[in-house]
Scaffold this motif. Structure first.
Motif, PDB file in Angstrom:
ATOM      1  N   CYS A 225       0.828  -1.198   0.000  1.00  0.00           N
ATOM      2  CA  CYS A 225       0.000   0.000   0.000  1.00  0.00           C
ATOM      3  C   CYS A 225       0.866   1.253   0.000  1.00  0.00           C
ATOM      4  CB  CYS A 225      -0.927  -0.006   1.206  1.00  0.00           C
ATOM      5  SG  CYS A 225      -2.302   1.141   0.990  1.00  0.00           S
TER       6      CYS A 225
ATOM      7  N   CYS B  34      -0.190   3.949   1.674  1.00  0.00           N
ATOM      8  CA  CYS B  34      -0.604   4.769   2.819  1.00  0.00           C
ATOM      9  C   CYS B  34       0.516   4.885   3.859  1.00  0.00           C
ATOM     10  CB  CYS B  34      -1.861   4.187   3.468  1.00  0.00           C
ATOM     11  SG  CYS B  34      -1.608   2.596   4.270  1.00  0.00           S
TER      12      CYS B  34
ATOM     13  N   CYS C 193      -7.318   2.813   6.249  1.00  0.00           N
ATOM     14  CA  CYS C 193      -6.994   2.787   4.817  1.00  0.00           C
ATOM     15  C   CYS C 193      -7.875   1.746   4.138  1.00  0.00           C
ATOM     16  CB  CYS C 193      -5.523   2.463   4.599  1.00  0.00           C
ATOM     17  SG  CYS C 193      -5.115   2.328   2.851  1.00  0.00           S
TER      18      CYS C 193
ATOM     19  N   PHE D 221      -7.573   0.590   1.180  1.00  0.00           N
ATOM     20  CA  PHE D 221      -6.802  -0.322   0.331  1.00  0.00           C
ATOM     21  C   PHE D 221      -6.170  -1.481   1.101  1.00  0.00           C
ATOM     22  CE2 PHE D 221      -6.885   3.195  -2.707  1.00  0.00           C
ATOM     23  CZ  PHE D 221      -7.048   2.499  -3.900  1.00  0.00           C
ATOM     24  N   CYS D 222      -5.749  -1.228   2.352  1.00  0.00           N
ATOM     25  CA  CYS D 222      -5.013  -2.283   3.056  1.00  0.00           C
ATOM     26  C   CYS D 222      -5.555  -2.560   4.447  1.00  0.00           C
ATOM     27  CB  CYS D 222      -3.533  -1.945   3.134  1.00  0.00           C
ATOM     28  SG  CYS D 222      -3.164  -0.575   4.246  1.00  0.00           S
TER      29      CYS D 222
END
Ligand SMILES: [Zn+2]
Length: 292
Positions: free
Chosen positions: A236, A238, A269, A271-272
């Motif tokens: 990721c 982030c 986050c 995404f992850c």
């Protein structure tokens, strides 16, 4: 063997093939997002498609895939770079869709919709944006449709994710083969015949084949040169710094409001699934910095 991506080109530089084994990174995505089987397969295919398209980029370029559909999964977002990093998520990881002839139906989970591809180039203000209607909903054919219709490159895409009964991803990967300007009809026919005779990608990978082996099957009968082999992973973009930057962008009034109501700021986050906390002390320090 770690997940890898391999790129090869025909001896006359007019047919290229890129293949990847993504078993570990798709399993990592499954665990991070706690996806159920249908979502695991859908996300795994999209992550694999993303990393393959990322493998065709250069330098700081990035690619972002967004599949939006009317089915229960709603959407898939995948983000990949040229260095072998990919991340992604699905909107509804816990959907259950009935099997069709004993198989997971990604098409049914996604439903009718669109595939949008953004190519983000470091030196360009506006990303390149291509959008195509979903033609199959099984993702590989949709990526093919994007490459053929939006990028105008004759292409074939295959993606496969195999999961064991307990949800674990035990084989995942895929390939993209493309005819570049000057490709001979004879070579294209050879590749088409090879592809039509191939078992599914997940089966080849389950049987121990790596990206090189897959490329040799796809390009069998054509002289090829291997260009690159690299490790790939779920990674990721982030970080705590990014979260802090977002807080600063919210402005002093908003930060004061969060301090008063929550005492600290939390961010997750998408995404992850990593959790971030900006403590009360850190928020007060930010306020001081903003106001000084
Ligand atoms: Zn993240």
């Amino acid at each position: 063997m770690p997940d890898t991506l391999v790129r090869a080109i025909g001896a006359y530089a007019n047919i290229r093939c890129i293949a990847a084994v993504t078993t570990d990174l798709v399993e990592e995505a499954r665990a991070r997002h706690d996806t159920y089987p249908t979502a695991t397969v859908a996300l795994g295919r999209a992550l694999t498609g993303g990393i393959l398209l990322g493998g065709l980029l250069q330098g700081e370029e990035r690619i972002n895939l967004q599949i939006n559909g009317r089915g229960p999964l709603r959407s898939i977002v995948v983000d990949a770079d040229a260095f072998g990093h990919v991340r992604g998520f699905v909107r509804h990881p816990h959907i259950q869709v009935p099997l069709r002839e004993g198989k997971i139906s990604v098409k049914e989970a996604i439903g009718a919709g669109t595939l949008q591809v953004l190519k983000i180039q470091a030196n360009q203000k506006e990303p390149y944006r291509g959008i195509v209607p979903l033609v199959s909903g099984e993702i590989a054919k949709d990526l093919t449709s994007y490459l053929v219709n939006s990028e105008q490159i004759p292409s074939a895409v295959a993606l496969g994710v195999y999961i064991e009964g307990n949800n674990r991803v035990t084989a995942s990967g895929g390939f993209i083969v493309q005819a570049l300007p000057g490709a001979q009809d004879k070579d294209i026919s050879i590749v088409e015949e090879n592809i039509s005779a191939l078992p599914p990608c997940s089966e080849m990978i389950l049987n121990g084949m790596g990206p090189r082996d897959i490329i040799m099957q796809v390009m069998n009968g054509i002289m090829i040169k291997f260009l690159e082999e690299k490790e790939i992973s779920f990674q990721c973009r982030c970080s705590k710094e990014r979260v802090v930057r977002i807080m600063i962008a919210l402005g002093a009034a908003e930060i004061r409001d969060i301090l008063a109501k929550e005492g600290e700021a939390k961010a997750l986050c998408e995404f992850c699934k990593r959790d971030y906390v900006v403590t009360g002390d850190e928020l007060r320090q930010l306020l001081e910095d903003i106001e000084s």
